[in-house]
Design a protein around this motif. Structure first.
Motif, PDB file in Angstrom:
ATOM      1  N   UNK A  11       0.811  -1.144   0.162  1.00 15.02           N
ATOM      2  CA  UNK A  11      -0.031  -0.012  -0.137  1.00 15.02           C
ATOM      3  C   UNK A  11       0.829   1.243   0.130  1.00 15.02           C
ATOM      4  N   UNK A  12       2.015   1.349   0.865  1.00 16.67           N
ATOM      5  CA  UNK A  12       2.850   2.298   0.862  1.00 16.67           C
ATOM      6  C   UNK A  12       3.383   2.607  -0.404  1.00 16.67           C
ATOM      7  N   UNK A  13       3.918   1.677  -1.258  1.00 13.09           N
ATOM      8  CA  UNK A  13       4.296   1.622  -2.461  1.00 13.09           C
ATOM      9  C   UNK A  13       3.270   2.191  -3.492  1.00 13.09           C
ATOM     10  N   UNK A  14       2.177   1.728  -3.408  1.00 11.28           N
ATOM     11  CA  UNK A  14       1.128   2.354  -4.264  1.00 11.28           C
ATOM     12  C   UNK A  14       1.016   3.773  -3.889  1.00 11.28           C
ATOM     13  N   UNK A  15       1.258   4.244  -2.981  1.00  9.00           N
ATOM     14  CA  UNK A  15       0.871   5.760  -2.393  1.00  9.00           C
ATOM     15  C   UNK A  15       1.999   6.332  -3.206  1.00  9.00           C
TER      16      UNK A  15
END
Ligand code: MLT
Length: 267
Positions: free
Chosen positions: A73-77
């Motif tokens: 999720x962090x990478x997606x952000x």
């Protein structure tokens, strides 16, 4: 040098970041449980790179409205933020937890990578002892806040020589930890615990890589990083002398030179 913070509002997060300098985009991703100011000693690299330095969602001045911050999720952000500021390809440079995000970035978005720099990190997942310690630490931070975590981590983050030489840097890192949100710190611990072992990915990484280790790093030992480096087809390994786990701020001149040499190698 315009080092003024900027903000980018996304659907689920607001990213605080710095964006300055000339050259290929270099994304500097901080470790746990810190924020973008751990890269303050890298600002002179703006003569060689366009520096993109975010606070990860939930850290520093960045917020996250979701309930769970898995590394994916962090990478997606991060990708949504890069899309919003119209940056296509980056050299991704992550320290420790930032390095774990680097493996994930490569796995999910390798077409967005011009190079990968893994600093003071490891490819392997956690063993059962570390997993259990992370669960206990997450619980403790939720119940008691981050003060205990700061005192537990500081002696291991810095080489002992740095505690003597750079007390103001140690104080700055203490402040970063103390200012972090306990709930996000707990979530990041659990997200790191859930990460896969990336060792088998190393031989498939086709972008140029740089491994940067700290001579006295107790958390991610230099020898383990050197072994990881040997598995990557196009990779170099540098050991930063007189530094522990936080090589960019314990020995900035050696660290910055490694990043300039990397640019000269790949560009
Ligand atoms: C970090 O510096 O990001 C952490 O030490 C990573 C970890 O806990 O594995």
């Amino acid at each position: 040098m315009n080092t003024e913070v900027q903000f980018c509002q996304l659907e689920r997060s607001k990213i605080a970041y710095l964006d300055f300098g000339q050259g290929p985009p270099l994304l500097l991703v901080h470790g746990f449980p810190l924020n973008r100011s751990m890269w303050d000693w890298q600002h002179p690299l703006s003569e060689h790179y366009r520096l993109l330095i975010p606070d990860l969602p939930g850290f520093g001045e960045s917020s996250f409205s979701g309930t769970e911050l898995a590394l994916e999720e962090t990478v997606k952000q991060i990708i949504q933020w890069l899309d919003a500021i119209e940056v296509e390809k980056v050299i991704f440079c992550g320290l420790s937890m930032g390095g774990y995000l680097g493996w994930r970035f490569w796995k999910d978005y390798h077409q967005r990578l011009g190079g990968l720099i893994a600093c003071n990190t490891r490819a392997a997942g956690d063993n059962p002892t570390v997993l259990r310690a992370r669960q206990i630490a997450a619980e403790s931070v939720r119940q008691n806040g981050v003060a205990g975590l700061a005192e537990e981590m500081l002696p291991r983050l810095f080489a002992s020589i740095s505690h003597d030489r750079h007390p103001s840097r140690v104080a700055k890192v203490r402040q970063m930890i103390l200012s972090s949100d306990p709930e996000r710190v707990a979530q990041a611990q659990l997200a790191m615990a859930a990460r896969p072992d990336a060792t088998d990915w190393l031989s498939q990484i086709q972008v140029p890589m740089l491994f940067i280790a700290g001579q006295f790093d107790q958390i991610t030992p230099s020898a383990e990083m050197q072994a990881n480096c040997q598995c990557v087809p196009k990779a170099r390994w540098v050991e930063i002398p007189e530094s522990g786990h936080l090589s960019p701020l314990e020995n900035p001149s050696a660290f910055n030179k490694a990043l300039i040499d990397f640019k000269n190698w790949v560009i």
